[in-house]
Design a protein around this motif. Structure first.
Motif, mmCIF file in Angstrom:
data_model
loop_
_atom_site.group_PDB
_atom_site.id
_atom_site.type_symbol
_atom_site.label_atom_id
_atom_site.label_comp_id
_atom_site.label_asym_id
_atom_site.label_seq_id
_atom_site.Cartn_x
_atom_site.Cartn_y
_atom_site.Cartn_z
ATOM 1 N N SER A 20 33.546 82.994 108.755
ATOM 2 C CA SER A 20 33.696 82.481 107.438
ATOM 3 C C SER A 20 33.529 80.731 107.564
ATOM 4 C CB SER A 20 34.872 82.716 106.899
ATOM 5 O OG SER A 20 34.860 84.173 106.569
ATOM 6 N N ASP A 21 34.310 80.253 108.626
ATOM 7 C CA ASP A 21 34.103 78.862 108.774
ATOM 8 C C ASP A 21 32.839 78.427 109.060
ATOM 9 O OD1 ASP A 21 36.789 78.464 108.267
ATOM 10 O OD2 ASP A 21 37.482 78.692 110.427
ATOM 11 N N TYR A 22 32.048 79.240 109.885
ATOM 12 C CA TYR A 22 30.680 78.732 110.488
ATOM 13 C C TYR A 22 29.969 78.616 109.206
ATOM 14 C CZ TYR A 22 26.206 79.112 112.800
ATOM 15 O OH TYR A 22 24.874 78.819 113.095
ATOM 16 N N LEU A 23 29.872 79.613 108.181
ATOM 17 C CA LEU A 23 29.201 79.716 107.005
ATOM 18 C C LEU A 23 29.558 78.703 106.058
ATOM 19 C CD1 LEU A 23 27.266 81.265 105.276
ATOM 20 C CD2 LEU A 23 28.984 82.458 104.272
ATOM 21 N N THR A 24 30.472 78.145 105.924
ATOM 22 C CA THR A 24 31.006 76.953 105.455
ATOM 23 C C THR A 24 30.683 75.690 105.776
ATOM 24 O OG1 THR A 24 33.351 78.334 104.426
ATOM 25 C CG2 THR A 24 32.921 75.904 104.308
ATOM 26 N N ARG A 25 30.695 75.660 107.116
ATOM 27 C CA ARG A 25 29.928 74.515 107.734
ATOM 28 C C ARG A 25 28.611 74.465 107.598
ATOM 29 N NH1 ARG A 25 33.726 74.705 113.365
ATOM 30 N NH2 ARG A 25 35.807 74.253 112.156
ATOM 31 N N PHE A 26 27.742 75.399 107.601
ATOM 32 C CA PHE A 26 26.198 75.417 107.644
ATOM 33 C C PHE A 26 25.985 75.377 106.064
ATOM 34 C CE2 PHE A 26 22.323 77.401 106.709
ATOM 35 C CZ PHE A 26 21.320 76.928 108.128
ATOM 36 N N ARG A 27 26.824 75.461 105.152
ATOM 37 C CA ARG A 27 26.559 75.277 103.878
ATOM 38 C C ARG A 27 26.797 73.874 103.494
ATOM 39 N NH1 ARG A 27 29.434 80.743 101.211
ATOM 40 N NH2 ARG A 27 27.469 81.871 100.795
ATOM 41 N N ILE A 28 27.808 73.337 104.115
ATOM 42 C CA ILE A 28 28.268 71.943 104.089
ATOM 43 C C ILE A 28 26.806 71.080 104.492
ATOM 44 C CG2 ILE A 28 29.667 70.198 104.711
ATOM 45 C CD1 ILE A 28 30.718 71.672 102.382
ATOM 46 N N GLN A 29 26.303 71.536 105.575
ATOM 47 C CA GLN A 29 25.066 70.769 106.175
ATOM 48 C C GLN A 29 23.843 70.877 105.304
ATOM 49 O OE1 GLN A 29 24.474 72.528 109.918
ATOM 50 N NE2 GLN A 29 26.499 71.917 110.952
ATOM 51 N N ARG A 30 23.868 71.973 104.780
ATOM 52 C CA ARG A 30 22.536 72.065 103.813
ATOM 53 C C ARG A 30 22.807 71.268 102.412
ATOM 54 N NH1 ARG A 30 17.712 72.013 102.614
ATOM 55 N NH2 ARG A 30 16.910 73.330 100.971
ATOM 56 N N SER A 84 23.394 75.443 95.208
ATOM 57 C CA SER A 84 22.034 75.555 95.830
ATOM 58 C C SER A 84 22.397 75.830 97.366
ATOM 59 C CB SER A 84 20.981 74.346 95.912
ATOM 60 O OG SER A 84 20.522 74.173 94.634
ATOM 61 N N ALA A 85 23.533 75.237 97.611
ATOM 62 C CA ALA A 85 24.249 75.550 98.871
ATOM 63 C C ALA A 85 24.950 76.827 99.172
ATOM 64 C CB ALA A 85 24.974 74.337 99.484
ATOM 65 N N GLY A 86 25.001 77.461 98.246
ATOM 66 C CA GLY A 86 25.947 78.793 98.097
ATOM 67 C C GLY A 86 27.314 78.876 97.745
ATOM 68 N N PHE A 87 27.817 77.752 97.218
ATOM 69 C CA PHE A 87 28.928 77.683 96.625
ATOM 70 C C PHE A 87 29.009 77.725 95.091
ATOM 71 C CE2 PHE A 87 29.145 74.788 100.388
ATOM 72 C CZ PHE A 87 30.391 75.171 100.751
ATOM 73 N N ALA A 88 29.415 78.924 94.749
ATOM 74 C CA ALA A 88 29.619 79.443 93.346
ATOM 75 C C ALA A 88 30.772 78.682 92.574
ATOM 76 C CB ALA A 88 29.994 80.851 93.195
ATOM 77 N N ASP A 89 31.653 78.069 93.254
ATOM 78 C CA ASP A 89 32.698 77.317 92.655
ATOM 79 C C ASP A 89 32.642 75.892 93.132
ATOM 80 O OD1 ASP A 89 35.130 75.929 91.760
ATOM 81 O OD2 ASP A 89 36.436 77.706 92.429
ATOM 82 N N PRO A 90 32.484 75.097 91.871
ATOM 83 C CA PRO A 90 32.192 73.386 92.459
ATOM 84 C C PRO A 90 33.371 72.654 92.857
ATOM 85 C CG PRO A 90 32.186 73.918 89.912
ATOM 86 C CD PRO A 90 32.088 75.120 90.762
#
Length: 286
Positions: A216-226, A244-250
């Motif tokens: 889960s942390d890996y996915l969050t970090r990758f989304r932040i990088q994107r 666009s980066a996969g976060f449904a909640d702003p």
């Protein structure tokens, strides 16, 4: 043709051991006898002693003959069926437990390779028969069956290309690749583990060993990088970048971004682009 027969044992015992036999037996199938399509809630290993049959899983069909084995994984749709003319005789064991995916990860079986011809085929058959002979519904019998099962899996480990840390690393890299390709949608750890053919706990240990973080942390970090890439190289609003980066909640995106990067998304954009924050982009929820 030899007469059909079936000898089997099944237990309802669950969750007391790290490796637990659910069912075991051997059978000479009648022509066309099969199971499925369906899913199991445990691993299921078959070894074909004679005859032939087909095994279907994830859109692929395998024709198995004497000396071959196939592995079914939990919650993966399967169908297997004895040949109409030369039906197979096989030995099998169904099992589960926290140790199961770690032990299987050290064998040649993978999600992409569910069928193999073990060099120690006759010893594997004897090992499965030993599990059946040790059958019983009490705790001592469960321990004995688990011991024989571990020995049988050890035969497969001896010819497996991946062992120990190497196996965990492979699953971690496979999981990371899946997350990177699917980061923009609502992908979760359960789906990732299923794709890799391991349990959630095994995937977690693999990521901790390889990346020092949870899936889960890996996915969050990758989304932040994107998100950082989009903030620097697009004119999308902060809210659009989040989606666009996969976060449904702003709101969650803004909190996660601050925690990972140390500033808000709009402030990061200003720092990296050297421009003033525009009204359209200054949308940090928190």
């Amino acid at each position: 043709m030899a007469e059909d027969f079936k000898h089997s044992f099944k237990t309802d015992r669950r969750g007391e051991l790290s490796l637990l036999v659910y069912n075991v037996g051997f059978q000479k199938c009648p022509p066309g006898y099969g199971w499925g399509p369906g899913v199991r809630d445990h691993y299921l290993l078959h070894y074909v002693l004679s005859g032939q049959g087909t095994y279907e899983t994830e859109g692929r069909t395998f024709v198995l003959h004497s000396g071959e084995a196939f592995l079914a994984r939990p919650d993966v749709p399967i169908f297997y069926r004895a040949d109409e003319v030369n039906p197979w005789e096989y030995y099998w064991v169904g099992f589960s437990g926290p140790a199961a995916p770690l032990l299987l990860a050290q064998t040649p079986f993978t999600a992409a390779r569910p069928v193999l011809r073990p060099a120690a085929g006759d010893h594997l058959r004897q090992g499965l028969l030993d599990i059946y002979k040790a059958r019983g519904s009490d705790y001592p019998a469960a321990v004995r069956m688990a011991g024989y099962l571990q020995a049988a899996l050890g035969l497969l480990m001896a010819e497996g290309p991946c062992r120990g840390e190497e196996a965990l690393s492979r699953y971690a890299r496979q999981g990371a690749d899946f997350l990177q390709r699917n980061y923009s949608r609502n992908v979760g750890v359960e789906e990732t583990a299923r794709t890799c053919g391991v349990s959630r706990s095994c995937l977690y240990r693999a990521f901790q060993a390889e990346f020092r973080c949870s899936p889960s942390d890996y996915l969050t970090r990758f989304r932040i990088q994107r998100a950082c890439q989009l903030l620097c190289h697009s004119t999308l609003s902060v809210s659009a970048v989040a989606v666009s980066a996969g976060f449904a909640d702003p709101f969650y995106f803004s909190r996660a971004f601050r925690r990972e990067v140390g500033c808000s998304p709009s402030a990061y954009r200003t720092q990296k682009t050297g421009g003033a924050e525009s009204p359209d982009n200054k949308e940090d929820p928190v």
